[in-house]
Design a protein around this motif. Structure first.
Motif, PDB file in Angstrom:
ATOM      1  N   CYS A 116       1.013  -1.282   0.089  1.00  0.00           N
ATOM      2  CA  CYS A 116      -0.026   0.036  -0.062  1.00  0.00           C
ATOM      3  C   CYS A 116       0.931   1.195  -0.020  1.00  0.00           C
ATOM      4  CB  CYS A 116      -1.000   0.088   1.213  1.00  0.00           C
ATOM      5  SG  CYS A 116      -2.241   1.362   1.196  1.00  0.00           S
ATOM      6  N   VAL A 119       2.263   1.795  -3.528  1.00  0.00           N
ATOM      7  CA  VAL A 119       1.320   2.345  -4.416  1.00  0.00           C
ATOM      8  C   VAL A 119       0.851   4.015  -4.271  1.00  0.00           C
ATOM      9  CG1 VAL A 119      -0.956   2.072  -5.071  1.00  0.00           C
ATOM     10  CG2 VAL A 119       0.408   0.052  -4.621  1.00  0.00           C
ATOM     11  N   LEU A 194      -9.046  -4.413  -4.884  1.00  0.00           N
ATOM     12  CA  LEU A 194      -8.911  -4.168  -6.446  1.00  0.00           C
ATOM     13  C   LEU A 194      -9.055  -2.848  -6.675  1.00  0.00           C
ATOM     14  CD1 LEU A 194      -7.994  -5.953  -8.948  1.00  0.00           C
ATOM     15  CD2 LEU A 194     -10.591  -6.142  -9.327  1.00  0.00           C
ATOM     16  N   ASN A 197      -6.585  -0.344  -4.181  1.00  0.00           N
ATOM     17  CA  ASN A 197      -5.178  -0.539  -3.975  1.00  0.00           C
ATOM     18  C   ASN A 197      -4.631  -0.672  -5.471  1.00  0.00           C
ATOM     19  OD1 ASN A 197      -3.070  -0.426  -2.358  1.00  0.00           O
ATOM     20  ND2 ASN A 197      -2.839  -2.882  -2.294  1.00  0.00           N
ATOM     21  N   PHE A 198      -5.392  -0.795  -6.752  1.00  0.00           N
ATOM     22  CA  PHE A 198      -4.948  -1.005  -7.888  1.00  0.00           C
ATOM     23  C   PHE A 198      -5.732  -0.043  -9.018  1.00  0.00           C
ATOM     24  CE2 PHE A 198      -5.380  -3.356 -12.073  1.00  0.00           C
ATOM     25  CZ  PHE A 198      -3.825  -3.448 -12.424  1.00  0.00           C
ATOM     26  N   ILE A 202      -3.925   3.255 -10.069  1.00  0.00           N
ATOM     27  CA  ILE A 202      -2.802   3.217 -11.344  1.00  0.00           C
ATOM     28  C   ILE A 202      -3.571   4.259 -12.211  1.00  0.00           C
ATOM     29  CG2 ILE A 202      -2.926   1.540 -13.262  1.00  0.00           C
ATOM     30  CD1 ILE A 202      -1.101   1.062 -10.731  1.00  0.00           C
ATOM     31  N   TYR A 262       3.720  -4.939 -11.039  1.00  0.00           N
ATOM     32  CA  TYR A 262       2.411  -4.946 -10.324  1.00  0.00           C
ATOM     33  C   TYR A 262       1.172  -5.500 -11.015  1.00  0.00           C
ATOM     34  CZ  TYR A 262       4.025  -3.065  -6.033  1.00  0.00           C
ATOM     35  OH  TYR A 262       4.848  -2.903  -4.704  1.00  0.00           O
ATOM     36  N   CYS A 263       0.859  -5.242 -12.417  1.00  0.00           N
ATOM     37  CA  CYS A 263       0.018  -5.480 -13.143  1.00  0.00           C
ATOM     38  C   CYS A 263      -0.233  -7.007 -13.156  1.00  0.00           C
ATOM     39  CB  CYS A 263      -0.007  -4.941 -14.302  1.00  0.00           C
ATOM     40  SG  CYS A 263      -0.344  -3.023 -14.328  1.00  0.00           S
ATOM     41  N   TYR A 266      -2.569  -8.727 -10.436  1.00  0.00           N
ATOM     42  CA  TYR A 266      -4.018  -8.271 -10.204  1.00  0.00           C
ATOM     43  C   TYR A 266      -4.895  -8.697 -11.749  1.00  0.00           C
ATOM     44  CZ  TYR A 266      -3.342  -5.385  -6.105  1.00  0.00           C
ATOM     45  OH  TYR A 266      -3.043  -4.994  -4.787  1.00  0.00           O
ATOM     46  N   CYS A 267      -3.929  -8.990 -12.535  1.00  0.00           N
ATOM     47  CA  CYS A 267      -4.392  -9.373 -13.962  1.00  0.00           C
ATOM     48  C   CYS A 267      -4.894 -10.810 -13.802  1.00  0.00           C
ATOM     49  CB  CYS A 267      -3.757  -9.151 -14.987  1.00  0.00           C
ATOM     50  SG  CYS A 267      -3.600  -7.370 -15.445  1.00  0.00           S
TER      51      CYS A 267
END
Length: 330
Positions: A116, A119, A194, A197-198, A202, A262-263, A266-267
C-alpha cells in the motif's frame, strides 16, 4: 497394510491428523533449490541497494529536496520488502506451513503495509512531477519539504490503517480460509482491495503522467524553436526546465517499471484464476512485485549521477569524515 498407512502419513503435513492434515506439496529438488537461490539473492540485493538510497538521501544535505523525500519513503518500503517480506516468502515454498494460523495472518501485515505504501508513494511522485512540469512557477510554494513530510506520514499511516482493516477478518478468526491443517491461506483479493489498491491509484498515475509527458514534449519543442536568442536569465530558466524534465523522465521509468511489475498479480486475479499460496504461479507473480523493489535503486544508479557519487562516498567510508554531509554531489 501398515506400510501403506506409514506411506500416507509421510505425505501429510501433520501425520497425527490423518483426516484434517494437508498433503505435502512436493516439488522437484532442482526447482526448489532454484527458487531458494533466486529469492535469497534478490532479497539480499534489494535490502542492500535500498539501504544505500536511504543513507544517501538521509545523510547528504543537498539531497534534502521534496522529490527525494518521496524517493526516501519509497526506498524504506522497498528495504522492508528485501529485509522482512522476501525471507518469509521463502517459507511459502516449503511443502507445509508449520508456524500456525496466527503467525500466517500476522506475517501478511508487513507485505500489505509495504504494498500500500509503495502504491501511495507512486501516486505522490506522479503528483510531484505533474506540478513541477505543468505548473513550474508555483512548484516551490505548492510542493514544500514540510508538506511532503506530512504527505509521507499520512501515506504510512493510511497504509497501516488499510492493512488492519484489510486483514481484520483474518485476525478475528485465524485459519478461517484454510481447507486443511498445514495451509496458510488469506483472503487477500476482493472488490474493495482491487479498486482501492489498484484501479484508482493506477488510473491516477496514468492520467498524471500522460499529462506530464504531453506538457514536457510541448515545452521541449518550444525551447528548440526559441534557442537562437537566449539571454542569461532565459538560459537559467531553460536549464531548470531541462532538469525538471530529466527528473520526470527518470521517475517515469520508475513508474513504468512499477506498473509492469504490479499488473500481472492483479490481472491474474481479475481473470478468475485462484492463486494458491506456494504454487509456482503465485511465486512468479509475487516475485515480479518483489523484484520491483530491487529495480528502483538500479534505475537511480543508471539515471542519477548524484546516486553514483553518494554510493562511492558510502562504500569508501568517506561519509564518516566530519562535515561529509555538506559534500557537493550534485
Amino acid at each position: 497394510m501398515a506400510w501403506q498407512t506409514t506411506l500416507e502419513e509421510a505425505e501429510l503435513c501433520f501425520p497425527q491428523l490423518l483426516n484434517t492434515s494437508c498433503k505435502k506439496r512436493i516439488r522437484p529438488q532442482a526447482e526448489a533449490m532454484l527458487i531458494y537461490i533466486v529469492l535469497s539473492s534478490i532479497s539480499l540485493l534489494t535490502a542492500a541497494l535500498n539501504l544505500l538510497v536511504i543513507i544517501s538521501i538521509s545523510h547528504f544535505r543537498q539531497l534534502h529536496t521534496p522529490t527525494n523525500l518521496l524517493l526516501l519513503s519509497l526506498a524504506v518500503s522497498d528495504f522492508l520488502v528485501g529485509l522482512l517480506v522476501m525471507p518469509f516468502q521463502i517459507l511459502f515454498t516449503e511443502p507445509c506451513w508449520l508456524l500456525g494460523d496466527l503467525v500466517c495472518v500476522l506475517y501478511y501485515f508487513i507485505p500489505a503495509i509495504t504494498l500500500c505504501a509503495s502504491v501511495v508513494n507512486m501516486v505522490l511522485i506522479s503528483v510531484d512531477r505533474y506540478v513541477a512540469i505543468c505548473d513550474p512557477l508555483h512548484y516551490p510554494t505548492k510542493i514544500t519539504a514540510k508538506r511532503v513530510q506530512i504527505c509521507v506520514f499520512l501515506c504510512w499511516g493510511l497504509s497501516v490503517f488499510y492493512s488492519i482493516g484489510f486483514l481484520y477478518d483474518n485476525v478475528k478468526q485465524p485459519g478461517k480460509y484454510n481447507s486443511c491443517y498445514g495451509e496458510c491461506v488469506i483472503n487477500i483479493i476482493g472488490a474493495a482491495d482491487l479498486v482501492l489498491n489498484f484501479v484508482i491509484p493506477i488510473t491516477a498515475i496514468v492520467i498524471l503522467y500522460t499529462r506530464v509527458f504531453a506538457v514536457a514534449v510541448s515545452q521541449a519543442r518550444a525551447m528548440r524553436s526559441h534557442i537562437i536568442s537566449v539571454t542569461m536569465k532565459h538560459s537559467s530558466t531553460v536549464t531548470v526546465k531541462k532538469s525538471e524534465m530529466k527528473a520526470a523522465r527518470t521517475l517515469g521509468v520508475v513508474v513504468a517499471v512499477f506498473l509492469v511489475c504490479y499488473c500481472p498479480y492483479y490481472c491474474v486475479s481479475l481473470s478468475g484464476y485462484e492463486l494458491v499460496i506456494g504454487s509456482l504461479t503465485e511465486i512468479l507473480v509475487g516475485l515480479m512485485i518483489f523484484f520491483n523493489s530491487c529495480l528502483n535503486p538500479v534505475i537511480y544508479a543508471l539515471f542519477y549521477p548524484w546516486f553514483r557519487k553518494s554510493v562511492k562516498l558510502i562504500v569508501t567510508l568517506e561519509i564518516l569524515q566530519p562535515h561529509s554531509c555538506e559534500a557537493n554531489i550534485l
